[in-house]
Write an enzyme that holds these catalytic residues in place. Sequence first.
Site, short mmCIF file in Angstrom:
data_model
loop_
_atom_site.label_atom_id
_atom_site.label_comp_id
_atom_site.label_asym_id
_atom_site.label_seq_id
_atom_site.Cartn_x
_atom_site.Cartn_y
_atom_site.Cartn_z
N PRO A 13 0.78 -1.23 0.00
CA PRO A 13 0.00 0.00 0.00
C PRO A 13 0.82 1.28 0.00
CG PRO A 13 -0.14 -1.12 2.13
CD PRO A 13 0.52 -2.07 1.18
N ASN A 14 0.29 2.23 -0.74
CA ASN A 14 0.82 3.60 -0.85
C ASN A 14 2.08 3.70 -1.72
OD1 ASN A 14 -1.15 4.96 0.83
ND2 ASN A 14 -0.28 3.75 2.49
N ARG A 21 4.90 11.01 -2.37
CA ARG A 21 4.66 11.02 -0.92
C ARG A 21 5.99 11.05 -0.18
NH1 ARG A 21 3.78 5.66 2.69
NH2 ARG A 21 5.11 4.42 1.36
N TYR A 26 11.23 8.61 0.95
CA TYR A 26 11.13 7.55 -0.07
C TYR A 26 11.78 7.93 -1.41
CZ TYR A 26 7.85 5.62 3.30
OH TYR A 26 7.29 5.12 4.44
N ASN A 77 8.08 -5.67 -1.25
CA ASN A 77 8.04 -4.56 -0.31
C ASN A 77 6.60 -4.49 0.18
OD1 ASN A 77 7.93 -2.26 1.15
ND2 ASN A 77 8.95 -0.95 -0.37
N ALA A 80 3.31 -0.96 4.60
CA ALA A 80 2.74 -0.98 5.96
C ALA A 80 2.34 -2.38 6.40
CB ALA A 80 1.55 -0.03 6.03
N HIS A 83 4.32 -4.69 8.89
CA HIS A 83 4.22 -4.57 10.34
C HIS A 83 2.92 -5.12 10.92
CE1 HIS A 83 7.41 -1.90 9.13
NE2 HIS A 83 6.56 -1.05 8.57
N ASP A 90 1.65 -15.86 6.08
CA ASP A 90 1.12 -17.22 5.83
C ASP A 90 1.26 -17.57 4.35
OD1 ASP A 90 0.48 -17.64 8.47
OD2 ASP A 90 -1.69 -17.40 8.22
N GLU A 101 12.93 -9.44 1.02
CA GLU A 101 12.10 -8.32 1.50
C GLU A 101 12.87 -7.02 1.27
OE1 GLU A 101 11.51 -8.84 5.68
OE2 GLU A 101 10.33 -7.00 5.92
N HIS A 103 12.74 -2.76 1.84
CA HIS A 103 12.17 -1.51 2.36
C HIS A 103 13.02 -0.38 1.82
CE1 HIS A 103 9.73 -3.81 5.11
NE2 HIS A 103 10.81 -4.50 5.41
N ILE A 104 12.39 0.60 1.27
CA ILE A 104 13.11 1.73 0.69
C ILE A 104 13.83 2.51 1.79
CG2 ILE A 104 12.83 3.92 -0.56
CD1 ILE A 104 10.31 2.51 -1.87
N SER A 105 13.12 2.75 2.87
CA SER A 105 13.69 3.47 4.01
C SER A 105 14.30 2.47 4.99
CB SER A 105 12.61 4.29 4.71
OG SER A 105 11.61 3.43 5.26
N ARG A 110 13.45 4.44 12.09
CA ARG A 110 12.21 5.21 12.12
C ARG A 110 11.38 4.88 13.37
NH1 ARG A 110 9.39 4.86 6.45
NH2 ARG A 110 8.25 6.61 7.38
N ARG A 114 7.62 0.51 13.29
CA ARG A 114 8.14 -0.01 12.00
C ARG A 114 9.31 -0.97 12.20
NH1 ARG A 114 5.71 3.45 8.13
NH2 ARG A 114 5.33 5.50 9.03
C1 DHK Z 1 7.15 1.62 3.03
C2 DHK Z 1 6.04 1.96 3.73
O1 DHK Z 1 4.95 2.41 3.10
C3 DHK Z 1 6.02 1.94 5.20
O2 DHK Z 1 4.74 1.61 5.71
C4 DHK Z 1 7.05 1.01 5.78
C5 DHK Z 1 8.33 1.00 3.67
C6 DHK Z 1 8.41 1.24 5.15
C7 DHK Z 1 9.61 1.31 2.91
O3 DHK Z 1 10.55 1.83 3.47
O4 DHK Z 1 9.67 0.97 1.71
O5 DHK Z 1 7.12 1.17 7.17
#
Ligand code: DHK
Length: 148
Positions: A13-14, A21, A26, A77, A80, A83, A90, A101, A103-105, A110, A114
Site C-alpha cells: 500500500p501507498n 509522498r 522515499y 516490499n 505498511a 508490520h 502465511d 524483502e 524496504h526503501i527506508s 524510524r 516499524r
Molecule cells: C514503506 C512503507 O509504506 C512503510 O509503511 C514502511 C516501507 C516502510 C519502505 O521503506 O519501503 O514502514
Amino acid sequence: MPVAKPIFILNGPNLNLLGLRQPEIYGRATLEDVAEDCATLAEELGLTIRFHQSNHEGQLVDWIQSARSEGAGIIINPAAYSHTSVAIIDALNAFEGPVIEVHISNIHKREAFRHHSYVSARADGVIAGCGTEGYLLALRRMKTMVGA
Ligand code: DHK
C-alpha cells in the site's frame, strides 16, 4: 539462458504514490521508474519479472499464491503490511522459492512500530534503507539464489 519462470516483484500500500509522498523519506523516483529499472536490469541478468502494486492485502496474497506455480522467486516490499499482516506471512510460508524483502527506508531508524516486520521471519534476505536501489540489489541477489 533466462530462467523460465518470472521473479514476482510485489509492492504494498501507498507505493503507487512513490515519488510524490514524503520524498525526503522515499525519494523522487516513481514506481514506474522503479519498474522500468527492474525490467532493464532483469533483462541484463537473464531474468524475467512480473511487477505489481496493490493497496489491498488480499490482492497481495493472491499474487503470492500465484507465484507458487508461476514464480521462481519473490521480491516484496509489503510497505505498511510488513508490520501488521499475518495473511501475507502465511502466504509467503506456502511459497517454496526464495523471498527477498525490500524496504526503501531504513525501518529500524524510524518509529518503533516499524521496527518489527512479520515478513522478515520468512525472508531469505532483507534490504532496508538503500532507497529504490534496494530493488536492484534484490534482483542481483535473486539471480544468485535462483541459480540462473
Ligand atoms: C514503506 C512503507 O509504506 C512503510 O509503511 C514502511 C516501507 C516502510 C519502505 O521503506 O519501503 O514502514
